[in-house]
Motif scaffolding. Structure first.
Motif: not given
Length: 458
Positions: A149, A312, A316
């Protein structure tokens, strides 16, 4: 093989997480990269935006003319079915062909390599370690098994002092690697098509541990999960025992998790746990142990923990209001599902959890059928999707209905559904938390569910 003499790269199965990182690597180093995949996904769209050409039809006519030249390397994944037309053609006519794992091994063979392996946790461990290295200004290149991320990528090019890679046990891929520093986060039976018995998996990991080379020649092992390696070059880490490196005092303060980390010389107090859960504490302890061994500054490590934004499809959180939460996770093994649900229960007590799970592979589903039923029984409401076959053909009698029968949730709160009807079904459920779980194409539900949550709950 000397990649300096290769101008073109063609990837069969370019949309895979490991394949795409290699594709990005060669593209970023100035090579001409094309590829094939059966579906256009979020990841393949990102590759296309970066300038990589991808086709989605299995026909020979659309292959670039250079695929059979001496200056082209074909890179493939073992997950490609044997009757694939492009693959059949290229096996016969291409001059240079390598597996993904062989290619990664060639890239790292003359470099200082850090390899993170394990049935569970290797992606979290490697991506956090990557972030620590980056924040600390260390020169390194990383091939990751998930999308960071922080960097929105699975490849980080930040120099060449270290090469950080994931050691994937599928198809014995990790046995091509010769790392200088290795880590094994866990040893739980999986990939039943490759390792029918757990002893087969253990032997493969022993072989992997025997490939560690100088300089460094160290292997980090999770004390809770590894019981077969008693090597002079082993460094153990733990969250339950006082090993060379260990973490304890995990606790929650105002919805944030904290812990203490112990090195052989000192204690680092009240470190923030960027991803919640005891299972993630193990992974973070591994990354911290390797970082301390490499003599990375303690203040920079703390800064990296505080700024780590996650991975990800690993816990999440896509939607959160006062009363509703939507979380997505890649968990596809019963152990991972147990850890995920336990963490959510601890983070959000007394909430009604609606879980949507997509089993991945017929062989895995058949072998772990009872274990899946047990772990999914921790949910309050279950929508079970059809099995995602990936590289496999159906196995007679193996289906989601069989699992559903064994899940100890009342019949009015569990059902099997096609992926196309999920939104319709969740609209009729009473829940506090929605949880999508699985490694297939369940990620295609993320945006529609987020949109649904915003429209209904603001």
């Amino acid at each position: 093989m000397n990649f300096n003499y290769i101008k073109y790269f063609y990837f069969i199965g370019i949309g895979g997480i490991g394949m795409s990182s290699l594709a990005r690597y060669f593209h970023k180093t100035g090579k001409i990269v094309h590829g094939h995949d059966k579906n256009r996904t979020f990841l393949t769209k990102e590759l296309e935006k970066e300038g990589i050409l991808i086709n989605y039809y299995d026909c020979i006519e659309i292959l670039p003319e250079w695929v059979t030249s001496n200056k082209c390397l074909i890179i493939y994944t073992p997950a490609i079915p044997s009757n694939h037309k492009q693959w059949t053609f290229l096996k016969k006519h291409a001059k240079n062909i390598k597996k993904r794992s062989q290619t990664l091994a060639i890239i790292t063979e003359n470099e200082t390599c850090i390899a993170i392996g394990g049935t569970h946790g290797k992606t979290t461990t490697s991506i956090l370690l990557c972030h620590i290295l980056y924040v600390s200004g260390v020169s390194f290149t990383a091939f990751l098994g998930g999308i960071s991320e922080n960097y929105n990528s699975n490849i980080i090019l930040n120099g060449k002092k270290f090469f950080l890679v994931e050691a994937d046990e599928f198809d014995h891929s990790f046995l091509y690697l010769y790392p200088n520093i290795a880590c094994i986060t866990s040893l739980d039976q999986d990939h039943i098509d490759i390792y029918p018995k757990k002893e087969d998996l253990k032997k493969a990991y022993i072989n992997f541990s025997n490939k560690i080379k100088k300089p460094y020649k160290k292997i980090f092992l999770c004390k809770e999960d590894i019981d077969i390696f008693l090597k002079k070059n082993a460094i153990y880490y733990s969250i339950t025992e006082k090993e060379s490196y260990y973490s304890n005092h995990l606790h929650v303060e105002e919805n944030k998790w904290y812990f203490d980390f112990h090195t052989p010389k000192e204690i680092w107090k009240l470190l923030p746990l960027p991803i919640p859960g005891k299972h993630n504490l193990k992974n973070i302890t591994a990354a911290l142990a390797i970082s301390d061994y490499l003599k990375i500054d303690r203040k920079k490590i703390r800064k990296a923990l505080s700024s780590f934004r996650g991975i990800k499809r690993r816990y999440s959180i896509h939607y959160q209001s006062k009363n509703k939460i939507y979380i997505d996770d890649y968990a596809h093994h019963p152990t991972e599902i147990n850890a995920l649900i336990d963490t959510i229960r601890e983070s959000f007590p007394n909430k009604v959890i609606l879980g949507i799970f997509q089993p991945h592979l017929f062989s895995r589903t058949k072998f772990f059928e009872d274990y899946f039923a047990e772990s999914l029984g921790k949910l309050d409401i279950l929508i079970l999707l059809d099995i995602y076959p990936a590289r496999e053909f159906p196995i007679y009698g193996v289906n989601s209905e069989r699992i559903l029968e064994k899940v100890k949730i009342s019949y009015e709160h569990k059902e099997v559904s096609s992926i196309s009807k999920v939104l319709e079904k969740i609209g009729k459920k009473n829940f506090d938390i929605i949880l999508t779980i699985g490694a297939g194409n369940i990620d295609t539900l993320i945006f529609p569910i987020k949109e649904f949550m915003h429209k209904r709950y603001g």
